[in-house]
Design an enzyme around this catalytic site. Structure first.
Site, PDB file in Angstrom:
ATOM      1  N   CYS A   2       0.826  -1.205   0.000  1.00 37.78           N
ATOM      2  CA  CYS A   2       0.000   0.000   0.000  1.00 37.78           C
ATOM      3  C   CYS A   2       0.865   1.263   0.000  1.00 37.78           C
ATOM      4  O   CYS A   2       1.995   1.246   0.469  1.00 37.78           O
ATOM      5  CB  CYS A   2      -0.868   0.038   1.247  1.00 37.78           C
ATOM      6  SG  CYS A   2      -1.797  -1.459   1.511  1.00 37.78           S
ATOM      7  N   ARG A  27       4.700   0.043  -6.172  1.00 36.23           N
ATOM      8  CA  ARG A  27       4.691  -0.797  -4.982  1.00 36.23           C
ATOM      9  C   ARG A  27       3.678  -1.925  -5.076  1.00 36.23           C
ATOM     10  O   ARG A  27       3.708  -2.863  -4.289  1.00 36.23           O
ATOM     11  CB  ARG A  27       4.382   0.053  -3.742  1.00 36.23           C
ATOM     12  CG  ARG A  27       5.425   1.114  -3.486  1.00 36.23           C
ATOM     13  CD  ARG A  27       4.960   2.083  -2.439  1.00 36.23           C
ATOM     14  NE  ARG A  27       4.890   1.468  -1.132  1.00 36.23           N
ATOM     15  CZ  ARG A  27       5.852   1.556  -0.222  1.00 36.23           C
ATOM     16  NH1 ARG A  27       6.929   2.225  -0.485  1.00 36.23           N
ATOM     17  NH2 ARG A  27       5.712   0.974   0.948  1.00 36.23           N
ATOM     18  N   TRP A  74      -3.307  -2.503  -1.294  1.00 35.45           N
ATOM     19  CA  TRP A  74      -2.962  -3.866  -1.691  1.00 35.45           C
ATOM     20  C   TRP A  74      -3.704  -4.760  -0.699  1.00 35.45           C
ATOM     21  O   TRP A  74      -3.375  -4.791   0.484  1.00 35.45           O
ATOM     22  CB  TRP A  74      -1.450  -4.061  -1.588  1.00 35.45           C
ATOM     23  CG  TRP A  74      -0.913  -5.307  -2.203  1.00 35.45           C
ATOM     24  CD1 TRP A  74      -0.640  -5.522  -3.525  1.00 35.45           C
ATOM     25  CD2 TRP A  74      -0.536  -6.513  -1.527  1.00 35.45           C
ATOM     26  NE1 TRP A  74      -0.119  -6.787  -3.706  1.00 35.45           N
ATOM     27  CE2 TRP A  74      -0.049  -7.411  -2.510  1.00 35.45           C
ATOM     28  CE3 TRP A  74      -0.565  -6.931  -0.186  1.00 35.45           C
ATOM     29  CZ2 TRP A  74       0.409  -8.692  -2.193  1.00 35.45           C
ATOM     30  CZ3 TRP A  74      -0.112  -8.206   0.113  1.00 35.45           C
ATOM     31  CH2 TRP A  74       0.368  -9.072  -0.881  1.00 35.45           C
ATOM     32  N   ASN A  99      -1.379   1.905   6.135  1.00 36.25           N
ATOM     33  CA  ASN A  99      -0.574   0.790   5.626  1.00 36.25           C
ATOM     34  C   ASN A  99      -0.266  -0.134   6.795  1.00 36.25           C
ATOM     35  O   ASN A  99       0.013   0.340   7.897  1.00 36.25           O
ATOM     36  CB  ASN A  99       0.772   1.295   5.081  1.00 36.25           C
ATOM     37  CG  ASN A  99       0.630   2.018   3.764  1.00 36.25           C
ATOM     38  OD1 ASN A  99      -0.468   2.098   3.215  1.00 36.25           O
ATOM     39  ND2 ASN A  99       1.729   2.543   3.265  1.00 36.25           N
ATOM     40  N   GLY A 100      -0.243  -1.439   6.542  1.00 31.07           N
ATOM     41  CA  GLY A 100       0.085  -2.385   7.605  1.00 31.07           C
ATOM     42  C   GLY A 100      -1.099  -3.280   7.919  1.00 31.07           C
ATOM     43  O   GLY A 100      -2.086  -3.320   7.166  1.00 31.07           O
ATOM     44  N   GLU A 482      17.884 -16.886  -9.207  1.00 31.91           N
ATOM     45  CA  GLU A 482      17.419 -15.534  -9.519  1.00 31.91           C
ATOM     46  C   GLU A 482      16.768 -15.505 -10.908  1.00 31.91           C
ATOM     47  O   GLU A 482      15.730 -14.862 -11.103  1.00 31.91           O
ATOM     48  CB  GLU A 482      18.609 -14.560  -9.419  1.00 31.91           C
ATOM     49  CG  GLU A 482      18.316 -13.120  -9.779  1.00 31.91           C
ATOM     50  CD  GLU A 482      17.221 -12.464  -8.941  1.00 31.91           C
ATOM     51  OE1 GLU A 482      16.771 -13.042  -7.956  1.00 31.91           O
ATOM     52  OE2 GLU A 482      16.796 -11.359  -9.314  1.00 31.91           O
ATOM     53  N   LYS A 486      12.888 -14.415 -11.566  1.00 33.28           N
ATOM     54  CA  LYS A 486      12.515 -13.342 -12.503  1.00 33.28           C
ATOM     55  C   LYS A 486      11.468 -13.851 -13.493  1.00 33.28           C
ATOM     56  O   LYS A 486      10.485 -13.191 -13.774  1.00 33.28           O
ATOM     57  CB  LYS A 486      13.730 -12.823 -13.289  1.00 33.28           C
ATOM     58  CG  LYS A 486      14.725 -11.998 -12.540  1.00 33.28           C
ATOM     59  CD  LYS A 486      14.289 -10.585 -12.228  1.00 33.28           C
ATOM     60  CE  LYS A 486      13.647 -10.508 -10.871  1.00 33.28           C
ATOM     61  NZ  LYS A 486      14.495 -10.378  -9.742  1.00 33.28           N
ATOM     62  N   GLU A 489       8.079 -14.321 -11.734  1.00 27.29           N
ATOM     63  CA  GLU A 489       7.456 -13.059 -11.319  1.00 27.29           C
ATOM     64  C   GLU A 489       6.765 -12.320 -12.451  1.00 27.29           C
ATOM     65  O   GLU A 489       5.663 -11.837 -12.285  1.00 27.29           O
ATOM     66  CB  GLU A 489       8.542 -12.100 -10.795  1.00 27.29           C
ATOM     67  CG  GLU A 489       8.871 -12.225  -9.360  1.00 27.29           C
ATOM     68  CD  GLU A 489       9.796 -11.095  -8.932  1.00 27.29           C
ATOM     69  OE1 GLU A 489      10.902 -10.976  -9.487  1.00 27.29           O
ATOM     70  OE2 GLU A 489       9.413 -10.334  -8.036  1.00 27.29           O
ATOM     71  N   HIS A 505      19.001 -36.532  -8.678  1.00 28.21           N
ATOM     72  CA  HIS A 505      18.324 -36.893  -7.418  1.00 28.21           C
ATOM     73  C   HIS A 505      16.840 -36.577  -7.479  1.00 28.21           C
ATOM     74  O   HIS A 505      16.181 -36.510  -6.447  1.00 28.21           O
ATOM     75  CB  HIS A 505      18.993 -36.153  -6.255  1.00 28.21           C
ATOM     76  CG  HIS A 505      20.431 -36.511  -6.088  1.00 28.21           C
ATOM     77  ND1 HIS A 505      20.854 -37.739  -5.634  1.00 28.21           N
ATOM     78  CD2 HIS A 505      21.554 -35.817  -6.381  1.00 28.21           C
ATOM     79  CE1 HIS A 505      22.174 -37.782  -5.630  1.00 28.21           C
ATOM     80  NE2 HIS A 505      22.622 -36.624  -6.084  1.00 28.21           N
ATOM     81  N   LYS A 604       6.116  -4.193  -4.421  1.00 24.35           N
ATOM     82  CA  LYS A 604       7.543  -3.889  -4.466  1.00 24.35           C
ATOM     83  C   LYS A 604       8.181  -4.022  -3.096  1.00 24.35           C
ATOM     84  O   LYS A 604       9.248  -4.584  -2.943  1.00 24.35           O
ATOM     85  CB  LYS A 604       7.735  -2.462  -5.002  1.00 24.35           C
ATOM     86  CG  LYS A 604       9.190  -2.015  -5.076  1.00 24.35           C
ATOM     87  CD  LYS A 604       9.944  -2.795  -6.129  1.00 24.35           C
ATOM     88  CE  LYS A 604      11.407  -2.404  -6.204  1.00 24.35           C
ATOM     89  NZ  LYS A 604      12.189  -3.430  -6.941  1.00 24.35           N
TER      90      LYS A 604
HETATM   91  O1  M6R Z   1      13.321  -4.749  -0.511  1.00 25.76           O
HETATM   92  P1  M6R Z   1      13.870  -6.130  -0.321  1.00 25.76           P
HETATM   93  O2  M6R Z   1      15.154  -6.331  -1.072  1.00 25.76           O
HETATM   94  O3  M6R Z   1      14.016  -6.498   1.121  1.00 25.76           O
HETATM   95  O4  M6R Z   1      12.807  -7.086  -0.967  1.00 25.76           O
HETATM   96  C1  M6R Z   1      12.929  -8.470  -0.882  1.00 25.76           C
HETATM   97  C2  M6R Z   1      12.013  -9.157  -1.844  1.00 25.76           C
HETATM   98  O5  M6R Z   1      10.683  -8.847  -1.564  1.00 25.76           O
HETATM   99  C3  M6R Z   1      12.318  -8.765  -3.293  1.00 25.76           C
HETATM  100  O6  M6R Z   1      13.639  -9.008  -3.627  1.00 25.76           O
HETATM  101  C4  M6R Z   1      11.409  -9.556  -4.262  1.00 25.76           C
HETATM  102  O7  M6R Z   1      11.734 -10.902  -4.236  1.00 25.76           O
HETATM  103  C5  M6R Z   1      11.525  -8.980  -5.667  1.00 25.76           C
HETATM  104  N1  M6R Z   1      10.217  -8.781  -6.206  1.00 25.76           N
HETATM  105  C6  M6R Z   1      12.270  -9.839  -6.592  1.00 25.76           C
HETATM  106  O8  M6R Z   1      12.300  -9.372  -7.901  1.00 25.76           O
END
Ligand code: M6R
Length: 609
Positions: A2, A27, A74, A99-100, A482, A486, A489, A505, A604
């Protein structure tokens, strides 16, 4: 997650607030709303969907007024619909954005219903506005009512409250969810991220945990958790105004991928001298605090966790210290062993990730020798609460999929390896090699970006795929992870990563012509082992995409496409092989037509558990 924007000004603020929300879109959110006080009345507009829809609604029915609050939601409690969107209003008088998560909202809701309050949403937030309204009956000011309210809240909040009978002020409160106050001339602002307010001010003060502030046009009065008046330093932001613009790029993600050479140059700037990484890269106390470190515990989430996983190979191999890496949400809820002379390192782009922050707080209680954060957000909670900070200086990262933050984190962790290694007897030759490698990273990344067109073509092969497997060994295993993250996501293709030695395995059973296998293959001492793994896949009819060093001697054929990656040394290989992984996921997402910068269901900055 949010986003919040608020303003007290002499001019109409709806446009400022909408622009603030636009700048917080990255975000992640599913609905948006704004409320302003106009002529002693609250006017509110809310919409499900994008800020653009809210903006269009306000264009057709303008909101006038100099005091207002706005929010992108959100969904956590209650589905994403208009009645759950913020601001929430109590008894047509008090408006609140939040927020929260309020953990004791059920109990409070029952209590408030008993007092006669009617609820019009399923949110936890709505309890805040009714509670403030209730407390106002026994308190002389909105400030006192909010102070009394937050004492009853359990959970996390960054909240802003306005009262239609007093268009001179807003009250803001922070616990577990960041808020920053923006200082203007005869006007003040509040937001969950300074980026939202850059068009109107560059002077910011970050609220600390438990702070409640009274913000009027002329004054900002801040009180700590015990109600004592406190001052919070006002700083000029270094974030540039255009940080929130896409420029010539179609997406923020692409812009940020291409910004990597500059971001790396920036992060190295002033941190290397006489062939050595300076202790001061990690803050003023670093020389003292890093002196006797024998063990490093790294904590992070998501992409930042992958950076930590790569660094483990380096710290153990080159710096000669033991290192554990753990996902923050696991670390914080289990009993872990504390080794003597341990350094706790959190890695976070945002500096506000709830699990990482909780893990840091736990580690401090446990008695780690020192704590450090590798972080991109100045003034964030992780930076403020850690003993040392490596400020990444990557510039604002807007795309939900983290790209430049990851490679800059890797550079920072390699610097940490050099400094910790030096204190543990790393020889000067190795230090010099690491330093040279760091300095040549920006140019090498520039070369790797030259793969863009070839990868765009390759991405066509993935458009009809539902699964993909990423393989790597050593510090390329986290890079495979990673790459898989990506792809998941932003293209919504199910992707998994394995250390390629694990293939036989279990995962080998998945291999067939519909499962593309992506291999990261620099020319290192594990290359021959990796080649055997590649043969195992080939023998089972798998289709492979091998990102390989020119000297690795892979050749394209019917079952394997080889993409030559610029030759690089072992210190930067993890970073360089990341670039094609980022480009691949970007181009696959383009073909699939997904929302690249704001992929579904994701935020984000994950400021709640
Ligand atoms: O702000 P942060 O680096 O602590 O965030 C951690 C994860 O939420 C963040 O890296 C998330 O996995 C990304 N969307 C990856 O692309």
């Amino acid at each position: 997650m949010c986003g919040i924007a608020g303003a007290v000004a002499q001019r109409d603020v709806a446009e400022i607030l909408i622009e603030g929300l636009r700048r917080l879109e990255y975000r992640g959110y599913d609905s948006a709303g704004v409320a302003v006080i106009n002529g002693g009345e609250l006017q509110r507009t809310r919409r499900v969907g994008k800020v653009q829809e809210l903006s269009a609604a306000i264009e057709s029915e303008p909101l006038a007024g100099g005091t207002g609050i706005a929010h992108t939601r959100w969904a956590t409690h209650g589905e994403p619909n208009q009645s759950n969107a913020h601001p929430h209003i109590s008894t047509d008088t008090i408006a609140v954005v939040h927020n929260g998560i309020i953990e004791n909202h059920v109990k409070l809701r029952e209590m408030l219903k008993g007092l006669g309050y009617c609820f019009s949403s399923d949110t936890d937030t709505e309890v805040i506005c009714h509670l403030v309204h209730h407390e106002l009956k026994s308190h002389s000011s909105l400030l006192a009512a909010v102070q009394a309210t937050v004492k009853q809240l359990e959970g996390a909040y960054g909240t802003v409250v306005i009262d239609k009978t007093d268009n001179e002020r807003m009250i803001v409160a922070r616990s577990g969810s960041p808020l920053v106050i923006g200082y203007g001339l005869g006007e003040h602002f509040v937001a969950s991220d300074q980026l939202a307010l850059l068009p109107v001010t560059r002077s910011f003060a970050f609220l600390e945990e438990g702070d409640v502030a009274e913000v009027t046009r002329r004054e900002v009065n801040i009180f700590d958790v015990d109600g004592n008046a406190v001052t919070r330093e006002i700083k000029e932001s270094e974030v540039t105004h255009d940080a929130g613009d896409k420029g010539e790029y179609r997406h923020y993600m692409l812009k940020e991928i291409y910004e990597q050479p500059r971001a790396l140059a920036h992060t190295l700037d002033g941190r290397i001298a006489a062939g050595q990484v300076l202790d001061s890269a990690f803050g003023d106390n670093a020389t003292k605090l890093l002196k006797d470190i024998k063990h490093v515990q790294i904590i992070a989430c998501g992409t930042s966790y992958h950076a930590g996983m790569a660094a483990r190979y380096w710290l153990e191999d080159w710096a000669g210290v033991s290192c554990n890496v753990e996902i923050a949400s696991e670390f914080r809820y289990r009993k872990s062993h504390l080794f003597p002379n341990s350094l706790l390192v959190t890695i976070s782009q945002s500096g506000e990730t709830a699990d990482t922050l909780a893990a840091l707080r736990l580690a401090k209680e446990m008695g780690y020798k020192a704590t450090m954060t590798i972080c991109n957000a100045p003034g964030s909670s992780l930076v403020r609460e850690s003993d040392m900070a490596y400020m990444m200086k990557a510039g604002a990262e807007i795309g939900v999929a983290s790209t430049k933050a990851f490679t800059v984190q890797l550079a920072g962790l390699l610097m940490l390896t050099a400094v910790v290694g030096r204190n543990n007897g790393m020889d000067e030759g190795l230090q010099a090699q690491i330093t040279q490698s760091l300095q040549s990273m920006p140019a090498k990344v520039e070369q790797a970006l030259g793969l863009d067109d070839a990868i765009a073509e390759l991405a066509e092969d993935f458009a009809d795929k539902h699964h993909a497997l990423f393989l790597g060994r050593g510090d390329q295993y986290p890079i495979a992870m990673e790459g898989a993250l990506k792809l998941k996501e932003i293209s919504y293709i199910h992707a998994e990563a394995y250390a390629s030695g694990e293939l036989k395995h279990g995962p080998l059973a998945l291999i067939d012509a519909d499962m593309p296998v992506i291999v990261v293959a620099p020319n290192n001492e594990l290359l021959e082992k990796l080649k055997s793994n590649v043969e195992e896949v080939r023998a089972r009819g798998g289709l492979m995409y091998v990102f390989a060093d020119r000297d690795a001697q892979f050749e394209s054929d019917d079952t394997m496409k080889v993409i030559p990656v610029p030759h690089c040394d072992e210190f930067m290989a993890a970073l360089i092989y990341t670039i094609p992984m980022q480009l691949l996921s970007y181009h696959v997402a383009l073909i699939k037509g997904t929302d690249v910068d704001q992929p579904r269901n994701l935020a984000k900055s994950v400021t709640v558990e």
